[in-house]
Design a protein around this motif. Structure first.
Motif, PDB file in Angstrom:
ATOM      1  N   UNK A   1       0.782  -1.222   0.000  1.00 11.27           N
ATOM      2  CA  UNK A   1       0.000   0.000   0.000  1.00 11.27           C
ATOM      3  C   UNK A   1       0.820   1.282   0.000  1.00 11.27           C
ATOM      4  N   UNK A   2       2.125   1.153  -0.235  1.00 10.23           N
ATOM      5  CA  UNK A   2       2.984   2.339  -0.241  1.00 10.23           C
ATOM      6  C   UNK A   2       2.992   3.045  -1.589  1.00 10.23           C
ATOM      7  N   UNK A   3       2.625   2.329  -2.645  1.00 11.13           N
ATOM      8  CA  UNK A   3       2.426   2.955  -3.956  1.00 11.13           C
ATOM      9  C   UNK A   3       1.115   2.457  -4.541  1.00 11.13           C
ATOM     10  N   UNK A   4       0.579   3.250  -5.440  1.00 19.06           N
ATOM     11  CA  UNK A   4      -0.587   2.818  -6.215  1.00 19.06           C
ATOM     12  C   UNK A   4      -0.215   2.978  -7.674  1.00 19.06           C
ATOM     13  N   UNK A   5      -0.909   2.250  -8.519  1.00 13.68           N
ATOM     14  CA  UNK A   5      -0.555   2.267  -9.933  1.00 13.68           C
ATOM     15  C   UNK A   5      -1.784   2.422 -10.809  1.00 13.68           C
ATOM     16  N   UNK A   6      -1.516   2.860 -12.028  1.00  9.49           N
ATOM     17  CA  UNK A   6      -2.550   2.967 -13.048  1.00  9.49           C
ATOM     18  C   UNK A   6      -1.923   2.557 -14.369  1.00  9.49           C
ATOM     19  N   UNK A   7      -2.625   1.730 -15.104  1.00  8.69           N
ATOM     20  CA  UNK A   7      -2.130   1.278 -16.407  1.00  8.69           C
ATOM     21  C   UNK A   7      -2.490   2.272 -17.489  1.00  8.69           C
ATOM     22  N   UNK A   8      -1.863   2.121 -18.619  1.00  7.96           N
ATOM     23  CA  UNK A   8      -2.202   2.935 -19.777  1.00  7.96           C
ATOM     24  C   UNK A   8      -1.190   4.035 -20.044  1.00  7.96           C
TER      25      UNK A   8
ATOM     26  N   UNK B   1      -1.375   7.174 -19.726  1.00 10.17           N
ATOM     27  CA  UNK B   1      -1.314   8.196 -18.681  1.00 10.17           C
ATOM     28  C   UNK B   1      -0.970   7.576 -17.328  1.00 10.17           C
ATOM     29  N   UNK B   2      -0.587   6.307 -17.351  1.00  3.32           N
ATOM     30  CA  UNK B   2      -0.373   5.569 -16.115  1.00  3.32           C
ATOM     31  C   UNK B   2       1.019   5.690 -15.554  1.00  3.32           C
ATOM     32  N   UNK B   3       1.215   4.956 -14.503  1.00  2.98           N
ATOM     33  CA  UNK B   3       2.485   4.942 -13.796  1.00  2.98           C
ATOM     34  C   UNK B   3       2.233   4.690 -12.323  1.00  2.98           C
ATOM     35  N   UNK B   4       3.128   5.183 -11.499  1.00  2.15           N
ATOM     36  CA  UNK B   4       3.053   4.967 -10.061  1.00  2.15           C
ATOM     37  C   UNK B   4       2.998   6.291  -9.312  1.00  2.15           C
ATOM     38  N   UNK B   5       2.226   6.296  -8.232  1.00  5.69           N
ATOM     39  CA  UNK B   5       2.127   7.405  -7.291  1.00  5.69           C
ATOM     40  C   UNK B   5       2.355   6.836  -5.900  1.00  5.69           C
ATOM     41  N   UNK B   6       2.609   7.706  -4.953  1.00  2.89           N
ATOM     42  CA  UNK B   6       2.656   7.272  -3.563  1.00  2.89           C
ATOM     43  C   UNK B   6       1.276   6.798  -3.140  1.00  2.89           C
ATOM     44  N   UNK B   7       1.233   5.791  -2.313  1.00  2.97           N
ATOM     45  CA  UNK B   7      -0.039   5.275  -1.804  1.00  2.97           C
ATOM     46  C   UNK B   7      -0.637   6.161  -0.721  1.00  2.97           C
TER      47      UNK B   7
ATOM     48  N   UNK C   1       4.658   8.288   5.322  1.00  2.00           N
ATOM     49  CA  UNK C   1       5.409   7.063   5.017  1.00  2.00           C
ATOM     50  C   UNK C   1       6.796   7.173   5.639  1.00  2.00           C
ATOM     51  N   UNK C   2       7.098   6.224   6.553  1.00  2.71           N
ATOM     52  CA  UNK C   2       8.405   6.220   7.206  1.00  2.71           C
ATOM     53  C   UNK C   2       9.336   5.200   6.555  1.00  2.71           C
ATOM     54  N   UNK C   3      10.619   5.394   6.774  1.00  2.00           N
ATOM     55  CA  UNK C   3      11.589   4.432   6.257  1.00  2.00           C
ATOM     56  C   UNK C   3      11.416   3.062   6.903  1.00  2.00           C
ATOM     57  N   UNK C   4      10.935   3.036   8.139  1.00  2.00           N
ATOM     58  CA  UNK C   4      10.686   1.756   8.801  1.00  2.00           C
ATOM     59  C   UNK C   4       9.632   0.957   8.039  1.00  2.00           C
ATOM     60  N   UNK C   5       8.574   1.619   7.591  1.00  2.00           N
ATOM     61  CA  UNK C   5       7.538   0.939   6.801  1.00  2.00           C
ATOM     62  C   UNK C   5       8.115   0.393   5.502  1.00  2.00           C
ATOM     63  N   UNK C   6       8.972   1.173   4.878  1.00  2.00           N
ATOM     64  CA  UNK C   6       9.562   0.762   3.601  1.00  2.00           C
ATOM     65  C   UNK C   6      10.413  -0.485   3.798  1.00  2.00           C
ATOM     66  N   UNK C   7      11.296  -0.454   4.786  1.00  2.00           N
ATOM     67  CA  UNK C   7      12.172  -1.601   5.041  1.00  2.00           C
ATOM     68  C   UNK C   7      11.353  -2.840   5.373  1.00  2.00           C
ATOM     69  N   UNK C   8      10.357  -2.688   6.214  1.00  2.00           N
ATOM     70  CA  UNK C   8       9.530  -3.852   6.582  1.00  2.00           C
ATOM     71  C   UNK C   8       8.704  -4.358   5.406  1.00  2.00           C
ATOM     72  N   UNK C   9       8.303  -3.458   4.504  1.00  2.00           N
ATOM     73  CA  UNK C   9       7.521  -3.876   3.333  1.00  2.00           C
ATOM     74  C   UNK C   9       8.330  -4.777   2.407  1.00  2.00           C
ATOM     75  N   UNK C  10       9.616  -4.489   2.264  1.00  2.00           N
ATOM     76  CA  UNK C  10      10.413  -5.267   1.305  1.00  2.00           C
ATOM     77  C   UNK C  10      11.293  -6.333   1.954  1.00  2.00           C
ATOM     78  N   UNK C  11      11.627  -6.160   3.239  1.00  2.00           N
ATOM     79  CA  UNK C  11      12.541  -7.107   3.894  1.00  2.00           C
ATOM     80  C   UNK C  11      11.912  -7.901   5.027  1.00  2.00           C
ATOM     81  N   UNK C  12      10.752  -7.489   5.505  1.00  2.00           N
ATOM     82  CA  UNK C  12      10.151  -8.162   6.656  1.00  2.00           C
ATOM     83  C   UNK C  12      10.756  -7.641   7.941  1.00  2.00           C
ATOM     84  N   UNK C  13      11.423  -8.475   8.684  1.00  2.00           N
ATOM     85  CA  UNK C  13      12.047  -8.083   9.950  1.00  2.00           C
ATOM     86  C   UNK C  13      13.129  -7.037   9.705  1.00  2.00           C
ATOM     87  N   UNK C  14      13.288  -6.139  10.652  1.00  2.00           N
ATOM     88  CA  UNK C  14      14.313  -5.113  10.536  1.00  2.00           C
ATOM     89  C   UNK C  14      15.702  -5.718  10.694  1.00  2.00           C
TER      90      UNK C  14
END
Length: 140
Positions: A52-59, A61-67, A73-86
């Motif tokens: 839920x940290x980014x949202x996307x749209x196809x087409x 005019x599409x691409x990615x935006x922040x969710x 949005x903190x760096x802690x959320x980002x790290x946990x989103x991609x790595x799990x445990x800190x």
């Protein structure tokens, strides 16, 4: 503490999105701007979308935006989103770690390090990083 390439790339991609939140960016544009391998970035952005940290749209005019807003949005959320445990020890979470004898106090040190890192990362938002400008640089 090891900072993974995934966490680094994810954060850099989100900072690109935070810099201009009014328009979508493609993975190609982010990869080019941040010099990140496109294929790797594509999988990282998928994980960010699922978190839920980014949202996307196809087409065209599409691409990615922040969710959410960059100040939410903190760096802690980002790290946990991609790595799990800190921080892990040999791939395991630190929670139930116990050592016998003279090493009994060591798990507490590892947990304090994790707590301090979480405090720094949890207190750093994308907005705060976008607002910072290293000395000698100018706004684009």
């Amino acid at each position: 503490m090891h900072i993974s390439a995934k966490a680094d790339y994810a954060t850099r991609a989100l900072l690109e999105l935070a810099r201009e939140p009014s328009r979508p960016l493609t993975c190609e544009a982010i990869a080019s701007s941040q010099e990140i391998p496109f294929r790797f970035l594509k999988s990282v952005v998928g994980e960010l979308r699922r978190a839920g940290l980014v949202r996307s749209q196809r087409g065209c005019e599409g691409g990615y935006w922040l969710g959410r807003s960059a100040d939410e949005i903190t760096l802690l959320e980002v790290v946990r989103a991609v790595d799990g445990e800190l921080i892990t020890l040999r791939g395991a979470a630190l929670g139930g770690l116990r050592y016998p004898g003279p090493a009994a106090g060591l798990p507490g040190v590892w947990r304090r390090i994790e707590a301090e890192a979480a405090a720094v990362l949890g207190g750093t938002t994308l907005a705060s990083l976008v607002a910072e400008r290293p000395a000698g640089t100018e706004a684009a």
